[in-house]
Scaffold this motif. Structure first.
Motif, PDB file in Angstrom:
ATOM      1  N   MET A 184      16.859  11.790  26.195  1.00 35.47           N
ATOM      2  CA  MET A 184      16.359  12.488  25.019  1.00 35.47           C
ATOM      3  C   MET A 184      16.840  13.935  25.066  1.00 35.47           C
ATOM      4  O   MET A 184      16.798  14.579  26.102  1.00 35.47           O
ATOM      5  CB  MET A 184      14.832  12.425  24.984  1.00 35.47           C
ATOM      6  CG  MET A 184      14.238  13.146  23.808  1.00 35.47           C
ATOM      7  SD  MET A 184      12.449  12.976  23.658  1.00 35.47           S
ATOM      8  CE  MET A 184      11.903  14.279  24.731  1.00 35.47           C
ATOM      9  N   LEU A 185      17.294  14.408  23.930  1.00 33.48           N
ATOM     10  CA  LEU A 185      17.732  15.800  23.822  1.00 33.48           C
ATOM     11  C   LEU A 185      16.527  16.726  23.821  1.00 33.48           C
ATOM     12  O   LEU A 185      15.474  16.393  23.281  1.00 33.48           O
ATOM     13  CB  LEU A 185      18.517  16.006  22.522  1.00 33.48           C
ATOM     14  CG  LEU A 185      19.816  15.217  22.356  1.00 33.48           C
ATOM     15  CD1 LEU A 185      20.319  15.340  20.927  1.00 33.48           C
ATOM     16  CD2 LEU A 185      20.861  15.699  23.345  1.00 33.48           C
ATOM     17  N   SER A 186      16.698  17.897  24.394  1.00 41.91           N
ATOM     18  CA  SER A 186      15.639  18.898  24.378  1.00 41.91           C
ATOM     19  C   SER A 186      15.555  19.542  22.993  1.00 41.91           C
ATOM     20  O   SER A 186      16.460  19.392  22.167  1.00 41.91           O
ATOM     21  CB  SER A 186      15.909  19.978  25.428  1.00 41.91           C
ATOM     22  OG  SER A 186      17.013  20.766  25.023  1.00 41.91           O
ATOM     23  N   PHE A 187      14.485  20.263  22.774  1.00 40.56           N
ATOM     24  CA  PHE A 187      14.313  21.007  21.526  1.00 40.56           C
ATOM     25  C   PHE A 187      15.505  21.936  21.299  1.00 40.56           C
ATOM     26  O   PHE A 187      16.069  21.988  20.209  1.00 40.56           O
ATOM     27  CB  PHE A 187      13.007  21.815  21.596  1.00 40.56           C
ATOM     28  CG  PHE A 187      12.820  22.786  20.471  1.00 40.56           C
ATOM     29  CD1 PHE A 187      12.466  22.341  19.203  1.00 40.56           C
ATOM     30  CD2 PHE A 187      12.976  24.151  20.680  1.00 40.56           C
ATOM     31  CE1 PHE A 187      12.276  23.233  18.152  1.00 40.56           C
ATOM     32  CE2 PHE A 187      12.785  25.046  19.634  1.00 40.56           C
ATOM     33  CZ  PHE A 187      12.433  24.590  18.377  1.00 40.56           C
ATOM     34  N   GLU A 188      15.897  22.660  22.343  1.00 39.76           N
ATOM     35  CA  GLU A 188      17.003  23.613  22.229  1.00 39.76           C
ATOM     36  C   GLU A 188      18.316  22.911  21.910  1.00 39.76           C
ATOM     37  O   GLU A 188      19.119  23.410  21.120  1.00 39.76           O
ATOM     38  CB  GLU A 188      17.134  24.437  23.514  1.00 39.76           C
ATOM     39  CG  GLU A 188      15.996  25.400  23.772  1.00 39.76           C
ATOM     40  CD  GLU A 188      14.712  24.733  24.306  1.00 39.76           C
ATOM     41  OE1 GLU A 188      14.761  23.564  24.778  1.00 39.76           O
ATOM     42  OE2 GLU A 188      13.653  25.385  24.212  1.00 39.76           O
ATOM     43  N   GLN A 189      18.547  21.758  22.515  1.00 40.91           N
ATOM     44  CA  GLN A 189      19.770  21.001  22.231  1.00 40.91           C
ATOM     45  C   GLN A 189      19.778  20.521  20.784  1.00 40.91           C
ATOM     46  O   GLN A 189      20.796  20.623  20.092  1.00 40.91           O
ATOM     47  CB  GLN A 189      19.892  19.813  23.186  1.00 40.91           C
ATOM     48  CG  GLN A 189      20.204  20.204  24.616  1.00 40.91           C
ATOM     49  CD  GLN A 189      20.056  19.032  25.574  1.00 40.91           C
ATOM     50  OE1 GLN A 189      19.100  18.241  25.487  1.00 40.91           O
ATOM     51  NE2 GLN A 189      21.010  18.908  26.493  1.00 40.91           N
ATOM     52  N   LYS A 190      18.654  19.998  20.324  1.00 43.24           N
ATOM     53  CA  LYS A 190      18.559  19.548  18.936  1.00 43.24           C
ATOM     54  C   LYS A 190      18.756  20.719  17.984  1.00 43.24           C
ATOM     55  O   LYS A 190      19.481  20.614  16.991  1.00 43.24           O
ATOM     56  CB  LYS A 190      17.212  18.864  18.673  1.00 43.24           C
ATOM     57  CG  LYS A 190      17.121  17.499  19.299  1.00 43.24           C
ATOM     58  CD  LYS A 190      15.783  16.850  19.053  1.00 43.24           C
ATOM     59  CE  LYS A 190      15.749  15.504  19.777  1.00 43.24           C
ATOM     60  NZ  LYS A 190      14.439  14.901  19.770  1.00 43.24           N
ATOM     61  N   GLN A 191      18.137  21.826  18.303  1.00 40.62           N
ATOM     62  CA  GLN A 191      18.270  23.016  17.461  1.00 40.62           C
ATOM     63  C   GLN A 191      19.731  23.454  17.387  1.00 40.62           C
ATOM     64  O   GLN A 191      20.231  23.777  16.312  1.00 40.62           O
ATOM     65  CB  GLN A 191      17.395  24.131  18.038  1.00 40.62           C
ATOM     66  CG  GLN A 191      17.232  25.310  17.132  1.00 40.62           C
ATOM     67  CD  GLN A 191      16.260  26.347  17.708  1.00 40.62           C
ATOM     68  OE1 GLN A 191      15.792  26.236  18.833  1.00 40.62           O
ATOM     69  NE2 GLN A 191      15.985  27.348  16.917  1.00 40.62           N
ATOM     70  N   SER A 192      20.429  23.439  18.501  1.00 41.87           N
ATOM     71  CA  SER A 192      21.837  23.828  18.538  1.00 41.87           C
ATOM     72  C   SER A 192      22.694  22.885  17.683  1.00 41.87           C
ATOM     73  O   SER A 192      23.575  23.326  16.932  1.00 41.87           O
ATOM     74  CB  SER A 192      22.328  23.836  19.989  1.00 41.87           C
ATOM     75  OG  SER A 192      23.690  24.126  20.038  1.00 41.87           O
TER      76      SER A 192
END
Length: 152
Positions: free
Chosen positions: A1-9
Motif C-alpha cells: 500500500m502506498l503511503s499518504f505522501e506517495q499518493k499525494q505525490s
C-alpha cells in the motif's frame, strides 16, 4: 500500500488537479476544467492512506465504485492510481453527445430501452421515461427483476 505522501505525490503529478484542504487533514483534488458540475477527482485523501477517486459510471470500474461513483484507493499501487486518476479526468472532460442504448424485452414482447446519457441510466417505454438510475447495475437489476432480458 502506498503511503499518504506517495499518493499525494502521484496525484500532484497531474498538473490539471488543484489541491484543496478539508477537515481532519484530508485533501480533495479538483479538476477545474470539468465539463460538468462535478469537479472533485480525488476525494477525502486521508493521512492514513484512505481516499476515493470519482469514476462516475465508467463501466471499467462498475464493480469497484459505490453508488456515488467513487472508488476507494486505499490499496492501490502507483500504476493503478495513475490510471484511475487519468480515467476520471478523461471522463470529466469528455462530452458524451451519443448516448448508449440497449433494448430489453419481456416474455410478453414489451420493449424497454435503457439509455445512458451522461450521468443517468434511464429506462424508456416508447418515448416515456419510466425509471432513472445512477448506475447501470441498478438499472439492469430493476429490468431483470421485472422479467426483462437484453435483446441480442
Amino acid at each position: 500500500m502506498l503511503s499518504f505522501e506517495q499518493k499525494q505525490s502521484i496525484i500532484e503529478s497531474f498538473p490539471e488537479l488543484m489541491k484543496k484542504e478539508i477537515s481532519l487533514k484530508r485533501l480533495n483534488y479538483h479538476f477545474e476544467e470539468s465539463l460538468y458540475e462535478k469537479t472533485i477527482v480525488v476525494e477525502k485523501l486521508h493521512p492514513n492512506g484512505n481516499g476515493f477517486v470519482y469514476v462516475g459510471d465508467l463501466l471499467k470500474y462498475e464493480k469497484l465504485a459505490n453508488d456515488k461513483g467513487l472508488v476507494n484507493i486505499r490499496d492501490f499501487d502507483e500504476k493503478s492510481l495513475r490510471e484511475i486518476i487519468q480515467d476520471s479526468i478523461d471522463y470529466l472532460s469528455e462530452e458524451t453527445d451519443t448516448p448508449i442504448e440497449e433494448t430489453w424485452v419481456s416474455r410478453d414482447g414489451t420493449i424497454l430501452t435503457l439509455v445512458h446519457d451522461q450521468w443517468n441510466w434511464d429506462i424508456y417505454h416508447q418515448n416515456n421515461l419510466e425509471e432513472s438510475f445512477g448506475t447501470r447495475e441498478a438499472a439492469m437489476n430493476y429490468l431483470q427483476e421485472e422479467g426483462f432480458k437484453l435483446k441480442k
